[in-house]
Motif scaffolding. Structure first.
Motif, PDB file in Angstrom:
ATOM      1  N   PHE A  86       0.808  -1.216   0.000  1.00 54.22           N
ATOM      2  CA  PHE A  86       0.000   0.000   0.000  1.00 54.22           C
ATOM      3  C   PHE A  86       0.847   1.274   0.000  1.00 54.22           C
ATOM      4  CE2 PHE A  86      -3.020  -3.166   1.425  1.00 54.22           C
ATOM      5  CZ  PHE A  86      -4.121  -2.839   0.662  1.00 54.22           C
ATOM      6  N   GLY A  87       2.166   1.126  -0.171  1.00 52.99           N
ATOM      7  CA  GLY A  87       3.032   2.294  -0.311  1.00 52.99           C
ATOM      8  C   GLY A  87       3.623   2.831   0.968  1.00 52.99           C
ATOM      9  N   PHE A  88       3.461   2.144   2.073  1.00 55.02           N
ATOM     10  CA  PHE A  88       4.040   2.573   3.344  1.00 55.02           C
ATOM     11  C   PHE A  88       5.352   1.838   3.548  1.00 55.02           C
ATOM     12  CE2 PHE A  88      -0.545   3.093   3.891  1.00 55.02           C
ATOM     13  CZ  PHE A  88      -0.597   4.415   4.270  1.00 55.02           C
ATOM     14  N   LYS A  89       6.433   2.573   3.669  1.00 54.85           N
ATOM     15  CA  LYS A  89       7.749   1.977   3.882  1.00 54.85           C
ATOM     16  C   LYS A  89       8.038   1.955   5.374  1.00 54.85           C
ATOM     17  CE  LYS A  89       8.177   1.708  -0.492  1.00 54.85           C
ATOM     18  NZ  LYS A  89       7.689   0.496  -1.105  1.00 54.85           N
ATOM     19  N   GLN A 112      -2.150   0.615  12.179  1.00 51.52           N
ATOM     20  CA  GLN A 112      -2.306   2.064  12.185  1.00 51.52           C
ATOM     21  C   GLN A 112      -0.958   2.655  11.786  1.00 51.52           C
ATOM     22  OE1 GLN A 112      -3.573   3.705  15.900  1.00 51.52           O
ATOM     23  NE2 GLN A 112      -3.585   5.785  15.133  1.00 51.52           N
ATOM     24  N   VAL A 113      -0.975   3.479  10.719  1.00 52.54           N
ATOM     25  CA  VAL A 113       0.264   4.081  10.212  1.00 52.54           C
ATOM     26  C   VAL A 113       0.020   5.553   9.892  1.00 52.54           C
ATOM     27  CG1 VAL A 113       1.253   1.964   9.290  1.00 52.54           C
ATOM     28  CG2 VAL A 113      -0.258   3.310   7.873  1.00 52.54           C
ATOM     29  N   LYS A 114       1.109   6.300   9.789  1.00 53.17           N
ATOM     30  CA  LYS A 114       1.038   7.715   9.431  1.00 53.17           C
ATOM     31  C   LYS A 114       1.006   7.859   7.916  1.00 53.17           C
ATOM     32  CE  LYS A 114       1.434  10.293  13.189  1.00 53.17           C
ATOM     33  NZ  LYS A 114       0.395  11.207  13.562  1.00 53.17           N
ATOM     34  N   CYS A 115       0.146   8.737   7.439  1.00 52.26           N
ATOM     35  CA  CYS A 115       0.085   9.110   6.023  1.00 52.26           C
ATOM     36  C   CYS A 115       0.167  10.631   6.005  1.00 52.26           C
ATOM     37  CB  CYS A 115      -1.203   8.606   5.379  1.00 52.26           C
ATOM     38  SG  CYS A 115      -1.318   8.941   3.623  1.00 52.26           S
ATOM     39  N   LYS A 165      -1.696  12.608   8.939  1.00 52.78           N
ATOM     40  CA  LYS A 165      -2.876  11.860   9.376  1.00 52.78           C
ATOM     41  C   LYS A 165      -2.522  10.425   9.734  1.00 52.78           C
ATOM     42  CE  LYS A 165      -6.073  14.484   6.551  1.00 52.78           C
ATOM     43  NZ  LYS A 165      -7.160  14.431   5.610  1.00 52.78           N
ATOM     44  N   ASP A 166      -3.295   9.870  10.659  1.00 49.00           N
ATOM     45  CA  ASP A 166      -3.207   8.445  10.964  1.00 49.00           C
ATOM     46  C   ASP A 166      -4.224   7.720  10.101  1.00 49.00           C
ATOM     47  OD1 ASP A 166      -1.274   8.593  12.991  1.00 49.00           O
ATOM     48  OD2 ASP A 166      -2.778   9.049  14.497  1.00 49.00           O
ATOM     49  N   VAL A 167      -3.811   6.609   9.510  1.00 45.63           N
ATOM     50  CA  VAL A 167      -4.726   5.787   8.719  1.00 45.63           C
ATOM     51  C   VAL A 167      -4.644   4.357   9.225  1.00 45.63           C
ATOM     52  CG1 VAL A 167      -4.573   7.228   6.661  1.00 45.63           C
ATOM     53  CG2 VAL A 167      -3.022   5.321   6.919  1.00 45.63           C
ATOM     54  N   VAL A 168      -5.665   3.580   8.900  1.00 47.47           N
ATOM     55  CA  VAL A 168      -5.710   2.176   9.284  1.00 47.47           C
ATOM     56  C   VAL A 168      -5.684   1.337   8.018  1.00 47.47           C
ATOM     57  CG1 VAL A 168      -7.105   0.386  10.393  1.00 47.47           C
ATOM     58  CG2 VAL A 168      -6.941   2.649  11.424  1.00 47.47           C
ATOM     59  N   VAL A 169      -4.791   0.361   7.986  1.00 47.11           N
ATOM     60  CA  VAL A 169      -4.684  -0.576   6.864  1.00 47.11           C
ATOM     61  C   VAL A 169      -5.098  -1.934   7.390  1.00 47.11           C
ATOM     62  CG1 VAL A 169      -3.136  -1.675   5.211  1.00 47.11           C
ATOM     63  CG2 VAL A 169      -2.833   0.741   5.795  1.00 47.11           C
TER      64      VAL A 169
END
Length: 52
Positions: free
Chosen positions: A11-14, A30-33, A36-40
């Motif tokens: 999903f593009g999160f390294k 839960q990761v930073k985008c 913002k915090d997003v949930v994958v």
């Protein structure tokens, strides 16, 4: 089954370290985008199905 780093990379999160799931019964991260915090959440076995 893929590990958390592989799922987030699709999903593009390294990420450098293996993430911990925030849900005990399935992989939910839960990761930073940006700021913002997003949930994958992994809901499909194959990445091509998840991108639909």
């Amino acid at each position: 089954m893929m590990n958390g780093k592989e799922i987030l990379n699709i999903f593009g999160f390294k990420v450098k370290e293996e993430p911990l799931s925030i849900y005990p019964y399935s992989p939910v991260y839960q990761v930073k985008c940006g700021v913002k915090d997003v949930v994958v959440k992994c809901t499909q076995r194959r990445a091509k199905n998840a991108k639909r």
